[in-house]
Design an enzyme around this catalytic site. Sequence first.
Site, PDB file in Angstrom:
ATOM      1  N   TYR A  66       0.950  -1.290   0.131  1.00 42.22           N
ATOM      2  CA  TYR A  66       0.063   0.249  -0.050  1.00 42.22           C
ATOM      3  C   TYR A  66       1.041   1.288   0.085  1.00 42.22           C
ATOM      4  O   TYR A  66       2.230   1.159   0.286  1.00 42.22           O
ATOM      5  CB  TYR A  66      -0.956   0.002   1.059  1.00 42.22           C
ATOM      6  CG  TYR A  66      -0.239   0.202   2.593  1.00 42.22           C
ATOM      7  CD1 TYR A  66      -0.383   1.766   3.045  1.00 42.22           C
ATOM      8  CD2 TYR A  66       0.412  -0.634   3.263  1.00 42.22           C
ATOM      9  CE1 TYR A  66       0.381   2.000   4.199  1.00 42.22           C
ATOM     10  CE2 TYR A  66       0.967  -0.366   4.517  1.00 42.22           C
ATOM     11  CZ  TYR A  66       0.911   0.731   4.901  1.00 42.22           C
ATOM     12  OH  TYR A  66       1.453   1.230   6.276  1.00 42.22           O
ATOM     13  N   CYS A  67       0.209   2.387  -0.243  1.00 40.40           N
ATOM     14  CA  CYS A  67       1.094   3.787  -0.123  1.00 40.40           C
ATOM     15  C   CYS A  67       0.067   4.720   0.616  1.00 40.40           C
ATOM     16  O   CYS A  67      -0.905   4.465   1.123  1.00 40.40           O
ATOM     17  CB  CYS A  67       1.581   4.027  -1.505  1.00 40.40           C
ATOM     18  SG  CYS A  67       0.306   4.540  -2.560  1.00 40.40           S
ATOM     19  N   ARG A  68      -0.193   6.049   0.070  1.00 44.30           N
ATOM     20  CA  ARG A  68      -0.974   7.088   0.482  1.00 44.30           C
ATOM     21  C   ARG A  68      -2.181   7.027  -0.351  1.00 44.30           C
ATOM     22  O   ARG A  68      -3.331   6.763   0.488  1.00 44.30           O
ATOM     23  CB  ARG A  68      -0.452   8.340   0.281  1.00 44.30           C
ATOM     24  CG  ARG A  68      -1.113   9.447   0.972  1.00 44.30           C
ATOM     25  CD  ARG A  68      -0.702  11.004   0.818  1.00 44.30           C
ATOM     26  NE  ARG A  68      -0.960  11.284  -0.561  1.00 44.30           N
ATOM     27  CZ  ARG A  68      -1.970  11.630  -1.275  1.00 44.30           C
ATOM     28  NH1 ARG A  68      -3.132  11.812  -0.366  1.00 44.30           N
ATOM     29  NH2 ARG A  68      -2.234  11.962  -2.326  1.00 44.30           N
TER      30      ARG A  68
END
Length: 103
Positions: A66-68
């Site tokens: 995942y990321c932002r």
Amino acid sequence: MTYKQISQEQAKMIMQQRSDIIIVDARTFEEFAEGHIPDAVCIPVESIQNIPPKELGDKKQTVLVYCRSGRRSKIAAQKLAEMGYENILEFGGIITWKYEIVK
């Protein structure tokens, strides 16, 4: 090789049911320090080049990414898949994560 996109609900279920997974946060170390999903390791997308990340050992292990917002995690997931990691699951961004966050 490619990765599979899953929902955040599916990711949360996998996190609750399995202990043999790695959760990768593809954001910067600074973003990671501001808050991240429990048990995640920070591997910024920019650091994923030609050499497999030291945090990821077995290429058959399930890796949740995942990321932002979901943009960098897709790039990171594809890079890992192209390196030969077989079980990459991408689940978007922490901005829509409705579960626990460690600060």
